[in-house]
Design a protein around this motif. Structure first.
Motif, PDB file in Angstrom:
ATOM      1  N   GLU A   1       0.997  -1.765  -0.038  1.00  0.00           N
ATOM      2  CA  GLU A   1      -0.513   0.040  -0.117  1.00  0.00           C
ATOM      3  C   GLU A   1       0.889   1.211  -0.075  1.00  0.00           C
ATOM      4  N   LEU A   2       2.016   1.188   1.089  1.00  0.00           N
ATOM      5  CA  LEU A   2       2.563   2.032   0.985  1.00  0.00           C
ATOM      6  C   LEU A   2       3.501   2.518   0.038  1.00  0.00           C
ATOM      7  N   ASN A   3       4.511   1.533  -0.980  1.00  0.00           N
ATOM      8  CA  ASN A   3       5.015   1.417  -1.654  1.00  0.00           C
ATOM      9  C   ASN A   3       4.473   2.137  -3.028  1.00  0.00           C
ATOM     10  N   ASP A   4       3.146   1.559  -3.164  1.00  0.00           N
ATOM     11  CA  ASP A   4       2.020   1.997  -4.394  1.00  0.00           C
ATOM     12  C   ASP A   4       1.610   3.941  -4.157  1.00  0.00           C
ATOM     13  N   TYR A   5       1.292   4.556  -2.546  1.00  0.00           N
ATOM     14  CA  TYR A   5       1.286   6.072  -3.120  1.00  0.00           C
ATOM     15  C   TYR A   5       1.971   6.590  -3.011  1.00  0.00           C
ATOM     16  N   PHE A   6       3.672   5.974  -2.777  1.00  0.00           N
ATOM     17  CA  PHE A   6       4.792   7.015  -2.548  1.00  0.00           C
ATOM     18  C   PHE A   6       5.324   6.849  -4.003  1.00  0.00           C
ATOM     19  N   ARG A   7       5.060   6.016  -5.196  1.00  0.00           N
ATOM     20  CA  ARG A   7       5.523   5.576  -5.987  1.00  0.00           C
ATOM     21  C   ARG A   7       4.584   6.842  -7.178  1.00  0.00           C
ATOM     22  N   ILE A   8       3.535   7.058  -6.637  1.00  0.00           N
ATOM     23  CA  ILE A   8       2.680   8.452  -7.507  1.00  0.00           C
ATOM     24  C   ILE A   8       2.579   9.524  -6.205  1.00  0.00           C
ATOM     25  N   ARG A   9       3.227   9.610  -5.362  1.00  0.00           N
ATOM     26  CA  ARG A   9       3.347  11.007  -4.529  1.00  0.00           C
ATOM     27  C   ARG A   9       4.293  11.238  -5.381  1.00  0.00           C
ATOM     28  N   ILE A  10       5.469  10.795  -5.024  1.00  0.00           N
ATOM     29  CA  ILE A  10       6.782  11.264  -5.470  1.00  0.00           C
ATOM     30  C   ILE A  10       6.968  11.166  -7.241  1.00  0.00           C
ATOM     31  N   LYS A  11       6.618  10.499  -7.916  1.00  0.00           N
ATOM     32  CA  LYS A  11       6.052  11.667  -9.391  1.00  0.00           C
ATOM     33  C   LYS A  11       4.874  12.385  -9.280  1.00  0.00           C
ATOM     34  N   LEU A  12       4.691  12.850  -8.926  1.00  0.00           N
ATOM     35  CA  LEU A  12       3.321  13.946  -8.463  1.00  0.00           C
ATOM     36  C   LEU A  12       4.435  15.603  -7.936  1.00  0.00           C
ATOM     37  N   LEU A  13       4.757  14.808  -6.931  1.00  0.00           N
ATOM     38  CA  LEU A  13       6.067  16.380  -6.593  1.00  0.00           C
ATOM     39  C   LEU A  13       6.377  16.515  -8.133  1.00  0.00           C
ATOM     40  N   LEU A  14       8.227  15.157  -8.735  1.00  0.00           N
ATOM     41  CA  LEU A  14       8.547  15.961  -9.552  1.00  0.00           C
ATOM     42  C   LEU A  14       7.954  16.091 -10.462  1.00  0.00           C
ATOM     43  N   GLU A  15       7.210  16.499 -10.685  1.00  0.00           N
ATOM     44  CA  GLU A  15       6.114  16.799 -11.702  1.00  0.00           C
ATOM     45  C   GLU A  15       5.447  18.285 -11.450  1.00  0.00           C
ATOM     46  N   SER A  16       5.601  18.326 -10.420  1.00  0.00           N
ATOM     47  CA  SER A  16       4.919  19.564  -9.961  1.00  0.00           C
ATOM     48  C   SER A  16       5.207  20.675  -8.826  1.00  0.00           C
ATOM     49  N   ASP A  17       6.772  20.054  -8.173  1.00  0.00           N
ATOM     50  CA  ASP A  17       7.739  20.709  -6.723  1.00  0.00           C
ATOM     51  C   ASP A  17       8.065  21.992  -7.917  1.00  0.00           C
ATOM     52  N   PRO A  18       8.599  23.676  -7.767  1.00  0.00           N
ATOM     53  CA  PRO A  18       9.235  23.910  -8.602  1.00  0.00           C
ATOM     54  C   PRO A  18      10.755  23.872  -7.622  1.00  0.00           C
ATOM     55  N   TYR A  19      11.041  23.459  -6.811  1.00  0.00           N
ATOM     56  CA  TYR A  19      12.281  23.775  -6.118  1.00  0.00           C
ATOM     57  C   TYR A  19      12.205  22.457  -6.348  1.00  0.00           C
ATOM     58  N   LEU A  20      12.253  20.690  -7.105  1.00  0.00           N
ATOM     59  CA  LEU A  20      12.410  20.055  -7.739  1.00  0.00           C
ATOM     60  C   LEU A  20      12.857  20.123  -8.945  1.00  0.00           C
ATOM     61  N   GLN A  21      12.098  20.714  -9.705  1.00  0.00           N
ATOM     62  CA  GLN A  21      11.487  20.730 -11.262  1.00  0.00           C
ATOM     63  C   GLN A  21      13.334  21.434 -11.450  1.00  0.00           C
ATOM     64  N   GLU A  22      14.194  22.679 -10.357  1.00  0.00           N
ATOM     65  CA  GLU A  22      14.407  24.057 -10.964  1.00  0.00           C
ATOM     66  C   GLU A  22      16.056  23.027 -10.459  1.00  0.00           C
ATOM     67  N   LEU A  23      16.146  21.972  -9.201  1.00  0.00           N
ATOM     68  CA  LEU A  23      17.368  21.208  -9.448  1.00  0.00           C
ATOM     69  C   LEU A  23      17.478  19.591 -10.483  1.00  0.00           C
ATOM     70  N   ILE A  24      16.047  19.134 -11.070  1.00  0.00           N
ATOM     71  CA  ILE A  24      16.300  18.274 -12.065  1.00  0.00           C
ATOM     72  C   ILE A  24      16.952  19.358 -13.230  1.00  0.00           C
ATOM     73  N   SER A  25      16.497  20.585 -13.207  1.00  0.00           N
ATOM     74  CA  SER A  25      16.831  21.268 -14.863  1.00  0.00           C
ATOM     75  C   SER A  25      18.158  21.890 -14.829  1.00  0.00           C
ATOM     76  N   ALA A  26      18.518  22.352 -13.703  1.00  0.00           N
ATOM     77  CA  ALA A  26      20.222  22.783 -13.189  1.00  0.00           C
ATOM     78  C   ALA A  26      20.753  21.106 -13.318  1.00  0.00           C
ATOM     79  N   ARG A  27      20.474  20.254 -13.105  1.00  0.00           N
ATOM     80  CA  ARG A  27      21.117  18.979 -13.094  1.00  0.00           C
ATOM     81  C   ARG A  27      22.410  19.048 -11.811  1.00  0.00           C
ATOM     82  N   GLU A  28      21.251  19.580 -10.963  1.00  0.00           N
ATOM     83  CA  GLU A  28      22.798  19.476  -9.729  1.00  0.00           C
ATOM     84  C   GLU A  28      22.667  18.338  -8.658  1.00  0.00           C
ATOM     85  N   GLY A  29      21.376  17.336  -9.257  1.00  0.00           N
ATOM     86  CA  GLY A  29      22.064  16.091  -8.212  1.00  0.00           C
ATOM     87  C   GLY A  29      20.456  16.322  -7.449  1.00  0.00           C
ATOM     88  N   LEU A  30      19.970  15.365  -7.630  1.00  0.00           N
ATOM     89  CA  LEU A  30      18.559  15.070  -7.114  1.00  0.00           C
ATOM     90  C   LEU A  30      18.839  14.343  -5.628  1.00  0.00           C
TER      91      LEU A  30
END
Length: 107
Positions: free
Chosen positions: A15-44
């Motif tokens: 149950e938790l595995n499924d929840y976090f698989r979705i939750r982390i995907k949503l965070l990576l797609e929607s959180d500006p801070y995380l998106q900035e880290l990804i695009s800056a290639r600073e290492g997430l």
């Protein structure tokens, strides 16, 4: 008495595995801070993601990590005692590469 890490609940783990698989995907797609880290290639780092979770999600994440540790120790013990699916360096413990088990795949 068994150490806490031996407390195992497979249903809750999945149950938790499924929840976090979705939750982390949503965070990576929607959180500006995380998106900035990804695009800056600073290492997430995983801590970057968990720090952006709500307090409730962080508490559930800790529960998931405890269950994941319990699963790891169970898998190691089973491997050492020759029980269960043997360890495979490509797929880990008990994981199959077949499409039939895709619904129950965990990270």
């Amino acid at each position: 008495m068994k150490p806490e890490f031996w407390e195992w609940n497979a249903e809750r783990y999945l149950e938790l595995n499924d929840y976090f698989r979705i939750r982390i995907k949503l965070l990576l797609e929607s959180d500006p801070y995380l998106q900035e880290l990804i695009s800056a290639r600073e290492g997430l780092q995983l801590s970057h993601i968990t720090d952006r979770m709500t307090q409730q999600d962080q508490e559930m994440w800790l529960e998931f990590m405890r269950l994941d540790e319990a699963k790891f120790y169970r898998d190691i013990q089973n491997h050492l005692e020759g029980r269960g699916t043997p360890y495979n360096s490509r797929t880990g413990f008990g994981k199959s590469t077949s499409a039939e088990n895709e619904d129950q795949t965990t990270w």
